[in-house]
Design a protein around this motif. Sequence first.
Motif, mmCIF file in Angstrom:
data_model
loop_
_atom_site.group_PDB
_atom_site.id
_atom_site.type_symbol
_atom_site.label_atom_id
_atom_site.label_comp_id
_atom_site.label_asym_id
_atom_site.label_seq_id
_atom_site.Cartn_x
_atom_site.Cartn_y
_atom_site.Cartn_z
ATOM 1 N N TYR A 180 -24.576 -22.152 6.109
ATOM 2 C CA TYR A 180 -25.581 -21.164 5.695
ATOM 3 C C TYR A 180 -26.861 -21.890 5.288
ATOM 4 C CZ TYR A 180 -21.502 -18.036 5.137
ATOM 5 O OH TYR A 180 -20.369 -17.291 5.333
ATOM 6 N N PRO A 181 -27.715 -22.221 6.228
ATOM 7 C CA PRO A 181 -28.903 -23.023 5.920
ATOM 8 C C PRO A 181 -29.847 -22.384 4.898
ATOM 9 C CG PRO A 181 -28.500 -22.974 8.282
ATOM 10 C CD PRO A 181 -27.572 -21.971 7.682
ATOM 11 N N ASN A 182 -29.858 -21.052 4.798
ATOM 12 C CA ASN A 182 -30.834 -20.392 3.933
ATOM 13 C C ASN A 182 -30.234 -19.703 2.715
ATOM 14 O OD1 ASN A 182 -33.042 -20.999 5.754
ATOM 15 N ND2 ASN A 182 -32.241 -19.393 7.086
ATOM 16 N N ALA A 183 -28.940 -19.799 2.521
ATOM 17 C CA ALA A 183 -28.302 -19.102 1.407
ATOM 18 C C ALA A 183 -28.594 -19.796 0.088
ATOM 19 C CB ALA A 183 -26.794 -19.033 1.632
ATOM 20 N N ALA A 184 -28.664 -18.995 -0.977
ATOM 21 C CA ALA A 184 -28.710 -19.548 -2.334
ATOM 22 C C ALA A 184 -27.286 -19.886 -2.748
ATOM 23 C CB ALA A 184 -29.326 -18.541 -3.287
ATOM 24 N N LEU A 185 -27.056 -21.106 -3.199
ATOM 25 C CA LEU A 185 -25.732 -21.551 -3.614
ATOM 26 C C LEU A 185 -25.692 -21.683 -5.131
ATOM 27 C CD1 LEU A 185 -25.035 -24.321 -0.915
ATOM 28 C CD2 LEU A 185 -24.796 -21.827 -0.733
ATOM 29 N N PHE A 186 -24.674 -21.091 -5.746
ATOM 30 C CA PHE A 186 -24.551 -21.100 -7.202
ATOM 31 C C PHE A 186 -23.219 -21.723 -7.593
ATOM 32 C CE2 PHE A 186 -27.222 -17.538 -6.028
ATOM 33 C CZ PHE A 186 -28.300 -17.627 -6.909
ATOM 34 N N ALA A 187 -23.251 -22.704 -8.493
ATOM 35 C CA ALA A 187 -22.047 -23.328 -9.021
ATOM 36 C C ALA A 187 -21.877 -22.882 -10.462
ATOM 37 C CB ALA A 187 -22.143 -24.850 -8.933
ATOM 38 N N MET A 188 -20.867 -22.072 -10.725
ATOM 39 C CA MET A 188 -20.636 -21.562 -12.072
ATOM 40 C C MET A 188 -19.849 -22.555 -12.919
ATOM 41 S SD MET A 188 -19.556 -17.567 -11.368
ATOM 42 C CE MET A 188 -19.253 -17.286 -13.124
ATOM 43 N N GLU A 189 -20.206 -22.658 -14.171
ATOM 44 C CA GLU A 189 -19.386 -23.370 -15.143
ATOM 45 C C GLU A 189 -18.106 -22.558 -15.344
ATOM 46 O OE1 GLU A 189 -19.734 -24.887 -19.793
ATOM 47 O OE2 GLU A 189 -21.017 -23.277 -19.042
ATOM 48 N N VAL A 223 -24.483 -30.402 -8.390
ATOM 49 C CA VAL A 223 -25.697 -29.624 -8.119
ATOM 50 C C VAL A 223 -26.917 -30.541 -8.105
ATOM 51 C CG1 VAL A 223 -27.224 -27.827 -9.029
ATOM 52 C CG2 VAL A 223 -24.743 -27.486 -9.041
ATOM 53 N N ALA A 224 -26.985 -31.448 -9.076
ATOM 54 C CA ALA A 224 -28.115 -32.373 -9.147
ATOM 55 C C ALA A 224 -28.191 -33.261 -7.910
ATOM 56 C CB ALA A 224 -28.006 -33.237 -10.408
ATOM 57 N N ALA A 225 -27.032 -33.652 -7.385
ATOM 58 C CA ALA A 225 -27.013 -34.488 -6.186
ATOM 59 C C ALA A 225 -27.592 -33.744 -4.993
ATOM 60 C CB ALA A 225 -25.582 -34.950 -5.892
ATOM 61 N N ARG A 226 -27.264 -32.463 -4.860
ATOM 62 C CA ARG A 226 -27.827 -31.680 -3.765
ATOM 63 C C ARG A 226 -29.325 -31.471 -3.952
ATOM 64 N NH1 ARG A 226 -26.785 -32.348 0.349
ATOM 65 N NH2 ARG A 226 -27.691 -30.368 1.039
ATOM 66 N N VAL A 240 -29.952 -24.708 -4.634
ATOM 67 C CA VAL A 240 -28.628 -24.841 -5.232
ATOM 68 C C VAL A 240 -28.813 -24.815 -6.743
ATOM 69 C CG1 VAL A 240 -26.525 -26.232 -5.408
ATOM 70 C CG2 VAL A 240 -27.857 -26.245 -3.283
ATOM 71 N N TYR A 241 -27.991 -24.015 -7.449
ATOM 72 C CA TYR A 241 -28.217 -23.766 -8.865
ATOM 73 C C TYR A 241 -26.917 -23.854 -9.659
ATOM 74 C CZ TYR A 241 -32.184 -21.574 -6.510
ATOM 75 O OH TYR A 241 -33.250 -21.326 -5.687
ATOM 76 N N TYR A 242 -27.043 -24.357 -10.880
ATOM 77 C CA TYR A 242 -25.927 -24.394 -11.819
ATOM 78 C C TYR A 242 -26.051 -23.205 -12.767
ATOM 79 C CZ TYR A 242 -22.949 -25.862 -15.691
ATOM 80 O OH TYR A 242 -21.993 -25.911 -16.678
ATOM 81 N N ILE A 243 -24.924 -22.531 -13.046
ATOM 82 C CA ILE A 243 -24.913 -21.389 -13.962
ATOM 83 C C ILE A 243 -23.997 -21.704 -15.136
ATOM 84 C CG2 ILE A 243 -24.398 -18.938 -14.248
ATOM 85 C CD1 ILE A 243 -24.798 -18.558 -11.277
ATOM 86 N N GLY A 244 -24.573 -21.875 -16.303
ATOM 87 C CA GLY A 244 -23.780 -22.059 -17.510
ATOM 88 C C GLY A 244 -23.191 -20.743 -17.970
#
Length: 501
Positions: A420-429, A443-446, A454-458
């Motif tokens: 998915y080249p254009n999708a928003a990716l979310f990594a939940m805590e 997430v930081a590596a990406r 790409v986003y982290y969700i606390g």
Amino acid sequence: MRGMRSGQRQATRRAQLHRTSPAYGSRTRAVVACSVAALTGVIGTVAHQTAAGAAASGCRVDYSVTSQWSGGFTAAVTVTNLGAPVSGWTLAWSFTGGQTVAQAWNATVTQNGAQVTATDAGYNATLATGGSAAFGFNGSWNGSANPVPTTFTLNGTACTGSATSTPSPSSSPSSSPSASRTPSPSPTPAPRGGDGSPSDPDITYVGRWDTASSTGYVPNWTGAYLVTAFTGTTVKIKQRDAVNMYVSIDGGADVFYAGVKGTVNLTPAPLPAGTHTLRVSYRSGDTVFQGLVLDPGATTVDPRPSTKLIEFVGDSITAGYLDSKLALSAYGWVLGEKLHVRHTQIARAGYCLVAQEGCVGQSTQYFKLGSTGAADWDFSRYTADAVVINLGTNDIGHHVTGSAFQSAYTAFLRAIRAKYPNAALFAMETFKQRYVAETKAAVAARNAAGDANVYYIGTEGWLTPGADYADGDGHPSDAGHIKIANRLAPVIAPKIGVPVP
């Protein structure tokens, strides 16, 4: 991109299909029976022909506040035609409490001050006598009063509460027997609908469905469902063997069918004539969809679902383990309905990110057709606008090290991005705060690799142990899942271009 459809037909969809909202507050309803002048053309007459009789016309409006919360609400509106057939409709009313419309589905709704206008969505423009059209919207209110409208107009004429007659113009006899009749306009033919078979292009399959057999389509993972619209007054579904399933008609509450098989009547009380919507989600059993049975002459109709789709990837929490309706009351389903987008859950109880010590790893299984098996999923079937990942809760019990988890998560995000080249990716805590530093690092590596979407969700503080869980602090209750969805909504909605409810 639209949802997966038989024949792989892709088309832009302009209207959202339905909403089944969580109950945030009280439900308010107003029913208005009303009339509207018939829209008639002036037709010439042949020699000595008398004037045509009067045409009666009327309507009924059912306005319901189906859910309400601080500052916001959801309303469902049904207009039923009690008179002559109508082709193209506009319903108007005024708010008296300062309410505003934010987002609508199954109709185009605009607002100018207190005045609100709802126009048909095209596919539901024709209202036969006794036919109805349903639409809904999200709105805002002042938090103290949300009065329902009491006065409506249909196509510019006040709804007065009873059918009225509009006389046709009288005409003088023609002096010539050869006088010709002025032709009446030919009605615009309605688009040809489908037959309800599994391969019907007017049925939208959301999620990962196995469509290899034309006699029956099978959903995979959890949270997959089908949606369509249909004409007529009844609908039945054909099931090969005993199955448990949820069915929603016209955006209403899900009705649970337990252990049914064969041809199952989904409308024991016939519906008003018109166009209706249908959503079916299987829970367990022989989950093979073999088609729909409609009234004689009735057809399916393209439901025009949202063009947006969110995938929720996880384990038992994402799958809805221990809540009342499993996938249908889990946070992914609740959020998808809240945002009025297509949604599916690629999740199963007990799954990990990393495959180790007998735990199935989503880092590889996610890319498969089903939660078990080795058949690859064809990612050309649909494109996700967002992928929300909630993994790591189970890995700790299978002795996955922090470094192994971080490496696997980074690779997982990279592999999803390739699909998915254009999708928003979310990594939940995870709600148990496991592998927090490692998830942030992935997430930081990406991001460092140039992928800013790409986003982290606390999630700390989102849920209260005991109060928001079905089992103390492991699996959220229905109320806990609603809290999660409410927290996710303002994070995800802007990233996929939909309003924050």
